[in-house]
Each structure stands twice: as C-alpha cells, then as structure tokens.
Design a protein around this motif. Structure first.
Motif, mmCIF file in Angstrom:
data_model
loop_
_atom_site.group_PDB
_atom_site.id
_atom_site.type_symbol
_atom_site.label_atom_id
_atom_site.label_comp_id
_atom_site.label_asym_id
_atom_site.label_seq_id
_atom_site.Cartn_x
_atom_site.Cartn_y
_atom_site.Cartn_z
ATOM 1 N N VAL A 286 1.295 -1.481 0.167
ATOM 2 C CA VAL A 286 0.163 0.233 -0.195
ATOM 3 C C VAL A 286 0.885 1.467 0.202
ATOM 4 C CG1 VAL A 286 -2.080 -1.260 0.596
ATOM 5 C CG2 VAL A 286 -0.356 0.211 2.699
ATOM 6 N N ALA A 287 2.112 1.295 -0.404
ATOM 7 C CA ALA A 287 3.215 2.166 0.054
ATOM 8 C C ALA A 287 3.026 2.836 -1.670
ATOM 9 C CB ALA A 287 4.368 1.630 -0.340
ATOM 10 N N ASP A 288 2.823 3.976 -1.803
ATOM 11 C CA ASP A 288 1.965 4.661 -3.186
ATOM 12 C C ASP A 288 2.191 6.531 -2.739
ATOM 13 O OD1 ASP A 288 0.059 6.258 -5.302
ATOM 14 O OD2 ASP A 288 -0.145 4.053 -5.362
ATOM 15 N N PRO A 289 2.775 6.970 -3.797
ATOM 16 C CA PRO A 289 3.333 8.332 -3.546
ATOM 17 C C PRO A 289 1.556 9.109 -3.880
ATOM 18 C CG PRO A 289 3.639 7.458 -5.343
ATOM 19 C CD PRO A 289 3.580 6.471 -5.172
ATOM 20 N N ASP A 290 0.636 8.456 -4.463
ATOM 21 C CA ASP A 290 -0.878 9.361 -4.816
ATOM 22 C C ASP A 290 -1.471 9.807 -2.948
ATOM 23 O OD1 ASP A 290 -0.211 10.419 -6.622
ATOM 24 O OD2 ASP A 290 -1.199 8.416 -7.540
ATOM 25 N N CYS A 291 -0.780 8.509 -1.880
ATOM 26 C CA CYS A 291 -1.494 8.740 -0.313
ATOM 27 C C CYS A 291 -1.030 8.759 0.507
ATOM 28 C CB CYS A 291 -1.748 6.521 -0.184
ATOM 29 S SG CYS A 291 -2.892 6.007 -1.536
ATOM 30 N N GLU A 292 -2.045 8.954 1.261
ATOM 31 C CA GLU A 292 -1.137 9.150 3.381
ATOM 32 C C GLU A 292 -1.658 7.927 3.725
ATOM 33 O OE1 GLU A 292 0.475 11.670 3.741
ATOM 34 O OE2 GLU A 292 0.930 13.462 2.615
ATOM 35 N N SER A 293 -0.662 7.599 4.913
ATOM 36 C CA SER A 293 -1.040 6.183 5.809
ATOM 37 C C SER A 293 -1.186 7.680 7.127
ATOM 38 C CB SER A 293 -0.617 5.724 5.611
ATOM 39 O OG SER A 293 0.730 5.870 6.092
ATOM 40 N N LEU A 294 -1.814 6.706 8.117
ATOM 41 C CA LEU A 294 -2.149 7.340 9.595
ATOM 42 C C LEU A 294 -1.859 5.942 10.289
ATOM 43 C CD1 LEU A 294 -2.449 9.273 11.876
ATOM 44 C CD2 LEU A 294 -4.996 8.817 12.070
ATOM 45 N N PRO A 295 -0.884 5.937 11.428
ATOM 46 C CA PRO A 295 -0.910 4.458 12.010
ATOM 47 C C PRO A 295 -1.237 4.000 12.960
ATOM 48 C CG PRO A 295 1.938 5.375 11.431
ATOM 49 C CD PRO A 295 0.898 6.577 10.739
ATOM 50 N N LEU A 296 -2.438 2.945 13.648
ATOM 51 C CA LEU A 296 -3.435 3.266 14.835
ATOM 52 C C LEU A 296 -2.543 2.460 15.520
ATOM 53 C CD1 LEU A 296 -6.106 2.254 12.706
ATOM 54 C CD2 LEU A 296 -6.087 4.402 13.617
ATOM 55 N N PHE A 297 -2.300 0.931 15.247
ATOM 56 C CA PHE A 297 -1.508 0.229 16.283
ATOM 57 C C PHE A 297 -0.526 -0.643 15.882
ATOM 58 C CE2 PHE A 297 -5.352 -1.885 15.119
ATOM 59 C CZ PHE A 297 -5.013 -3.293 14.723
ATOM 60 N N ARG A 298 0.430 -1.359 16.140
ATOM 61 C CA ARG A 298 0.591 -3.065 15.791
ATOM 62 C C ARG A 298 0.747 -3.910 16.583
ATOM 63 N NH1 ARG A 298 5.783 -1.722 13.389
ATOM 64 N NH2 ARG A 298 6.333 0.329 13.407
ATOM 65 N N ASP A 299 -0.075 -5.208 15.435
ATOM 66 C CA ASP A 299 -0.439 -6.759 16.063
ATOM 67 C C ASP A 299 0.891 -7.436 15.814
ATOM 68 O OD1 ASP A 299 -2.368 -8.033 16.953
ATOM 69 O OD2 ASP A 299 -3.895 -8.110 15.176
ATOM 70 N N ASP A 300 0.803 -8.350 16.645
ATOM 71 C CA ASP A 300 2.166 -9.779 16.346
ATOM 72 C C ASP A 300 1.255 -10.955 15.775
ATOM 73 O OD1 ASP A 300 4.356 -8.956 18.222
ATOM 74 O OD2 ASP A 300 3.061 -8.807 20.082
ATOM 75 N N ILE A 301 2.255 -11.594 15.203
ATOM 76 C CA ILE A 301 1.859 -12.786 15.068
ATOM 77 C C ILE A 301 1.859 -13.940 15.323
ATOM 78 C CG2 ILE A 301 2.176 -14.431 12.180
ATOM 79 C CD1 ILE A 301 0.410 -11.718 11.615
ATOM 80 N N PHE A 302 0.790 -14.699 15.719
ATOM 81 C CA PHE A 302 1.120 -16.100 15.945
ATOM 82 C C PHE A 302 0.922 -17.235 15.679
ATOM 83 C CE2 PHE A 302 -0.833 -12.296 18.956
ATOM 84 C CZ PHE A 302 0.327 -12.423 19.906
#
Length: 305
Positions: free
Chosen positions: A158-174
């Motif tokens: 989802v890395a795209d020069p036309d987009c902005e992003s706002l982080p919400l939280f981190r989640d571990d893989i189980f």
C-alpha cells in the motif's frame, strides 16, 4: 447579450435576502455582513443588469416589477446552483452523505466497529458502506475512487505516492492451533518444529499471507499448504476443525476462542503488522474523511494508552 462579470451568485443571494426581509439591516444581520455591503451589492446588481430594480424614496428601497421577476428566477437559479455544487462535490467524493470504507476482514472484530461508531457520533447523517478485502484489492479500489479510505496493514503493498497513511496500532503474528493440539499448552513455539505440519493460508494479496511467508522463510522451510482461503474467518473455522495450523494476527483472538488458541512464536520468528488508515492526498480536506482521521487519531491514542 453577454453576461456582465459583475453579475454573481453572491450578489443574487444578497438580493434575495433583502427581498425576504424588506430591510437593509435585517438582510445584513441574516448574512452576517454590513448594511453598506448589502446596499453596494444591490447597486452593483442593477449596474450589471443595466436596469433599475428599486424605486428609491429617501433610504427606503421599494421593489419594482423587475425586482419581483428577478426574485422569482433567482430563487430557482441559486437553488439549482447549490444542488449543482452538491452533486459535483459528491461525484468527486467530497461531503457526500455516503462514506465508503474499506477494511481487512480481521479488523471487523474490534477496530472497524469502534471507528464506525465514533464516526457516526461525529457525523450522524452519514451512511457508511463497509467493503472487505485484501490489501491489494482495497488499494486498487481506493485509487479508482471506489472507496474513500481503507484500513489495512501498512506494508509495501500500500506504499503509494498518491496516498497518505496514519498508523493505528501494531499487532503480533501468532501460531493458531485447535485447542486439542499438543502445541495449545505451550507458552511459545519454535516454528521449525512444525516443518512437517499442514498449514492453511490466506490467498495472495492479503497482508497476513505475505507476513506468514516471511515468518516461514525465517524458520527455514516452505509450509505444506492444505488449502488457501479468501477470508480470515473461514481460515479460523478450518483451524478449529483440525484441518491445519495457521499464522494469524492477535486481533482475531476473540473469534473461536473456545476452539482455537493463539500461541506466541519464539522471539527469532516474531513479526508485527502495522495497522493504519490510508487515503488519497487529493481527498485530505474532505469533511467526512477529516472526521474519520480524527477518530483514528483518538483510537491510536487509546491503543497506545
């Protein structure tokens, strides 16, 4: 005859306010402006139309027949223009009464309901459409203006020069296992011990599929995949039925909690997903999107706390 550049919708709005009130002061109060500005707009309108609209008796302005004709037609013109502006903005996705939100299936367990409730409190008139899919599918729909914002894993897909992003939280893989599995009682698991086990995965395009492949590479083996599915809830059902194991994010722990256990991976295999909201830079001033972003910031702050 060409339309004079001094003939504007703003002056028509002022004229209509005066016709409703019949008084310069009341029209000025309605429009939050000065009586001088109202008088100047009316005089300018007469100049642009090249005909009188009022009979002047001292400071009193008495409407002529021409003013009544203009009033009738201007009401329709202004109403049509307001409707045109609304429809144009809605076509561009701005201030529409419907908001199209895309999200990963796994985020419907907790994150999506909380954000939607908060958004509805901020904009109660808003109708919200929820579209579920993978990182890749949701970004495609966002770029094609089929969605207003997406809640996804913030990785390379989802890395795209036309987009902005706002982080919400981190989640571990189980490691997800059925409750009767011998691994269900372990405090953590060495993934290398499952090199001969059968796994179930999401299809390509899902962030969890990509992250699982990275973890398997760290463990030094390619998993034996019994089947691939298109949503995380079907995957959990397969795990609970004993079809195979899976690598899944911790946010789905409440689903099938009596039939599926999420076991932490040993530190060398641990991987986190960064979940966030993504939107087009060109849409960042849209009031509906601003309301969602504000709600996302509050959610992120609560999660950090």
């Amino acid at each position: 005859m060409q339309i004079d550049e001094e003939l504007t919708f703003k002056k028509l709005e002022i004229f209509l306010a005066f016709m409703r009130s019949g008084n310069l002061s009341r029209a000025a109060a309605e429009l939050d402006t000065s009586t001088v500005s109202v008088h100047r707009a009316i005089h300018s309108l007469e100049s642009a139309l090249r005909c009188p609209l009022f009979k002047r008796e001292g400071r009193k302005l008495t409407p002529l027949e021409s003013a009544h004709v203009l009033e009738d037609r201007a009401q329709k013109l202004v109403a049509d223009m307001l409707d045109t502006v609304r429809l144009t903005r809605e076509a561009a996705g701005f201030s529409a009464e419907r908001f199209k939100l895309g999200a990963l299936y796994s985020l419907t367990v907790r994150t999506v309901p909380q954000l939607i409730m908060g958004l509805k409190l901020r904009r109660s008139e808003l109708n919200i459409d929820l579209i579920l899919g993978s990182n890749v599918d949701l970004l495609y729909k966002l770029k094609n203006l089929e969605l207003d914002a997406i809640l996804v894993s913030l990785n390379d897909s989802v890395a795209d020069p036309d987009c902005e992003s706002l982080p919400l939280f981190r989640d571990d893989i189980f490691l997800a296992v059925p409750t009767d599995s011998p691994f269900a009682r372990q405090a953590e698991v060495d993934l290398a011990d499952l090199s001969e086990a059968t796994f179930i995965t999401l299809t390509q395009g899902f962030a969890t599929h990509q992250d699982a492949q990275r973890v398997f590479q760290q463990a030094g083996f390619a998993p034996k995949v019994a089947m691939q599915v298109n949503d995380i809830f079907t995957l959990l059902s397969m795990v609970s039925s004993g079809v195979g194991y899976a690598l899944l994010p911790g946010r789905i722990a409440a689903v099938y909690e009596n039939r599926v256990r999420l076991i932490p991976l040993q530190a060398r295999y641990r991987l986190q997903q960064q979940i966030g909201v993504v939107f087009l830079k060109s849409r960042e001033r849209d009031p509906n999107l601003l309301a969602l972003i504000a709600e996302c910031r509050m959610y992120a702050k609560r999660h950090d706390g």
